[in-house]
Design an enzyme around this catalytic site. Structure first.
Site, short mmCIF file in Angstrom:
data_model
loop_
_atom_site.label_atom_id
_atom_site.label_comp_id
_atom_site.label_asym_id
_atom_site.label_seq_id
_atom_site.Cartn_x
_atom_site.Cartn_y
_atom_site.Cartn_z
N SER A 1 -47.03 -32.57 23.07
CA SER A 1 -47.15 -33.31 24.33
C SER A 1 -46.12 -32.92 25.37
O SER A 1 -46.25 -33.30 26.53
CB SER A 1 -47.07 -34.80 24.05
OG SER A 1 -48.16 -35.24 23.27
N GLU B 1 0.79 -1.23 0.00
CA GLU B 1 0.00 0.00 0.00
C GLU B 1 0.83 1.28 0.00
O GLU B 1 0.40 2.29 -0.54
CB GLU B 1 -0.94 0.01 1.22
CG GLU B 1 -2.11 -0.96 1.14
CD GLU B 1 -3.14 -0.53 0.10
OE1 GLU B 1 -3.55 0.64 0.11
OE2 GLU B 1 -3.53 -1.38 -0.73
#
Length: 721
Positions: free
Chosen positions: A419, A152
């Site tokens: 249930s 960079e």
């Protein structure tokens, strides 16, 4: 001269006076002169030839040829550079005058990060806008700053915030390629833009960026600038800063990334969204190899390191944060403002209750069941919650794959429990005077216009309530709901920990009111604690990174919500469910109890069970409510529950559930009552009653009053006698 007007002369004799605009033929730079008359022609002929040759030679030696061109080009370039510098300085001064005083500038605070840790101090997740904590340059892998500088801003340590050579190179490359292929901004300029400015493409923004870059270079060292940059820059896929990116792509801290991984991170900066390995692994890998070459060219690494890094396998990252622990992290972030009494404004450390070992075990159990049965049984989702007796959530899986769906089915999805809800029906019956050995008839039943049916329409005739619960009889559940009253069942469920709105109708006995897996599991915890309901929680403590305590969970013994004798009877009956009933697939050798549940057409399948150590609930189904192929709670949910609980109890000393009820308990109670002449036998359990008639439904919150030697009966039920 007076007012006499002097006109310029264009022909005739030359004069040294006048306006000075006269240009002789010798000074023109146009082509051959035109003939204007004999006078001019004769005068040129009379001119000595030697003079003409001398003048021509002089012109060639002083201003003609390549040397003269280069000299002029250098001169004018120098002049233009001076004036360009003056102009640039003027522009900078102008913009500097428009901006606030540099004495008021300051690095803005980094958005707060929340670091969530498990019970063993291991990182669960980072949350916050940045997605990761800030770490020092000296803490991170040294390859990271080297890779970023190499690709960079190779002159980062030598320039003053702006790199003229880099800018010139970028201009040239862009001009040659006819498009923007290289940027001229330094790392300092990029940091200035990220800190103070927007991504607007304008000269105005660029000039301000340069000024702020100068300020940063003046105020901070190169190391500080690089550290600021690496902790804030975007690396794609929602990750800001090297720590977030390292966790996102590699599942580890930036402290531990390798050379090849560092090169991949540095390569992302040019186009983080497009090059993210979560989107295009090949593009990310190709860019990483360019970074490695740049590091080698600049002497940061040797040939052997380059070869080793290039040969490393490419990184494959999920499209989103992956791992079921992120469901827990999301839940914690939702609760955090309530716990600390404010919004998150500073970096924090959250000490969570989750255990990553149990979390991993739970995720594997859910995924295994789905993977093995997805095609054959049409099941695509599952959830699991595990809570200890103190109410601490030790594991929570909100779905099959967090990367593909962040919706938390464990704490947000409401489904019919089927249930599994019968536990509260039976408990309400026990609280109103019934016992596990009370007889009811398992047969077709009709209550008004309602005719509930058993699974597969099979009926077994008269049986005890313990047997009825173990076999999950719908007909007996309906009869009990009618006897004790729906309101009593609702009150019992709420008291035990259900938080959802429940409809007090008879069908609630079959689990028609929707609940979440988290609350249903939480409501079973009191069965494992002797009737004590703890506060369900995910967080023990919250501190700042400086150690300031923002929240400490208060010590609590919980609330007694059920009588120990009732819990003892329920544990006896639900242990039969695991031992011989519908939940026998969950049996793993420990004293355990639980209840299966299946909603209509197998849209939902549940198993919620517990030991003295953990209460765990498991759900399987589909998000769209599509029925599964005849899956019941005793199948996939019970099997997943067993896988998880076996691993969770590995090496843990065996412990019994509170309360004991054995086959001779009922006879011992009858014998006790018969020996007490002051108490009629039918007061607690009517002699010869095969229907088990009971008192009218109790009011919500009212406990049934029993006469007789209750203390002795309780000793028998709780196993103390």
């Amino acid at each position: 001269m007076g007012d006499r007007r002097i006109e310029p002369t264009f022909g005739g004799a030359a004069s040294d006076e006048g306006s000075g605009l006269f240009v002789s033929e010798e000074d023109r730079v146009v082509g051959q002169p035109k003939k204007r008359g004999s006078t001019k022609a004769s005068s040129r002929k009379s001119e000595p030839k030697s003079r003409g040759k001398k003048r021509g030679k002089s012109r060639r030696s002083s201003g003609g040829g390549l040397f003269g061109f280069l000299r002029k080009a250098t001169y004018w370039s120098f002049v233009l550079a001076i004036w360009g510098g003056v102009a640039a300085a003027g522009v900078l001064v102008f913009y500097a005058a428009q901006m606030p005083s540099a004495s008021t500038w300051a690095i803005p605070d980094r958005p707060p990060n929340v670091k969530i840790m498990d019970v063993e101090g291991r990182q669960v997740a980072n949350r916050g806008m940045m997605g990761g904590e800030s770490i020092g340059l000296h803490e991170m892998s040294p390859y990271i700053p080297q890779a970023v500088v190499a690709i960079e801003d190779r002159r980062f340590y030598s320039h003053f915030g702006v790199d003229p050579l880099g800018l010139a190179r970028a201009v040239y490359e862009n001009a040659v390629n006819g498009r923007v292929v290289q940027g001229g901004s330094t790392l300092t300029q990029q940091l200035a833009k990220n800190l103070f400015l927007t991504n607007e493409r304008s000269y105005d923004r660029k000039i301000r960026e340069v000024l702020m870059a100068f300020w940063l270079e003046n105020e901070y060292s190169k190391e500080q600038i690089l550290e600021f940059y690496l902790n804030r820059v975007y690396f794609g896929s929602g990750a800001y800063g090297v720590e977030a990116a390292s966790q996102r792509y590699f599942g580890k801290s930036a402290r531990d990334v390798t050379l090849s991984e560092s090169a991949l991170l540095a390569g992302l900066l040019v186009a983080p969204s497009r090059l993210s390995p979560a989107r295009d692994p090949n593009a990310a890998e190709n860019r990483a190899q360019l970074v490695l070459s740049a590091m080698r060219d600049q002497g940061m690494i040797g040939d052997s390191e380059l070869a080793s890094a290039i040969s490393a396998p490419p990184v494959r990252a999920a499209a989103y944060w992956t791992g079921s622990e992120n469901y827990v992290a999301d839940r914690i972030m939702g609760e955090l403002p309530r716990l600390i009494g404010m919004d998150v404004t500073k970096d924090m450390i959250v000490e969570a209750t989750v255990d990553l070992d149990l979390q991993d075990l739970a995720e594997k159990a859910v995924r295994q069941m789905v993977d093995e049965n997805k095609a054959d049984l049409d099941v695509s989702q599952g959830a699991l919650v595990s809570i200890d007796p103190a109410g601490a959530v030790r594991a929570m899986v909100g779905g099959y794959d967090y990367a593909n769906s962040q919706f938390d089915r464990a704490s947000e999805a409401k489904r019919q429990p089927g249930s599994a809800f019968k536990a509260f029906v039976w408990m309400a019956a026990m609280e109103q005077g019934l016992f596990p050995d009370t007889i009811r008839n398992d047969a077709p039943v009709k209550i008004g216009n309602w005719s509930p049916q058993n699974f597969n329409n099979k009926y077994a005739g008269p049986m005890t309530l313990s047997q009825a619960l173990a076999r999950s009889s719908n007909s007996i559940a309906a009869v009990l709901a009618h006897e004790v009253g729906p309101s009593a069942i609702v009150e019992t469920a709420w008291r035990m920990g259900i938080e959802s709105d429940l409809q007090p109708n008879l069908s609630i006995s079959l689990g028609t009111s929707e609940v979440t897996p988290l609350e249903l599991t939480a409501a079973f915890v009191p069965f494992s604690t002797g009737g004590v309901r703890p506060e369900i929680h995910f967080v023990e403590r919250v501190t700042t990174i400086d150690g300031e305590v923002l929240y400490q969970r208060p010590a609590s013994a919980g609330t007694q919500v059920a009588r120990p004798e009732t819990i003892g009877m329920m544990n006896y009956m639900m242990s039969e469910t695991v031992g011989t009933g519908t939940g026998r697939n969950a049996d793993f050798g420990w004293p355990a109890a639980g209840k299966t549940g299946t909603s209509q057409n197998s849209r939902d399948a549940w198993f919620v069970g517990y030991t003295a150590e953990l209460t765990t609930g498991v759900w399987f189904g589909n998000d769209d409510g599509k029925p599964m192929k005849n899956i019941t709670g005793g199948q996939l949910p019970a099997k997943a529950w067993k896988i998880f609980m076996e691993g969770a109890h590995d090496g843990v000393p065996v412990a019994s559930l509170p309360g004991r009820w054995t086959p001779d308990t009922f006879q011992r109670i009858e014998d006790l009552l018969a020996s007490d002449r002051g108490v009629p036998q039918q007061a607690a359990y009517p002699a010869g009653d095969t229907t088990g008639s009971i008192a009218p439904p109790a009011e919500i919150g009212q406990q049934p009053q029993r006469s007789g030697p209750i203390g002795s009966i309780m000793d028998i039920i709780m196993g103390n006698n």
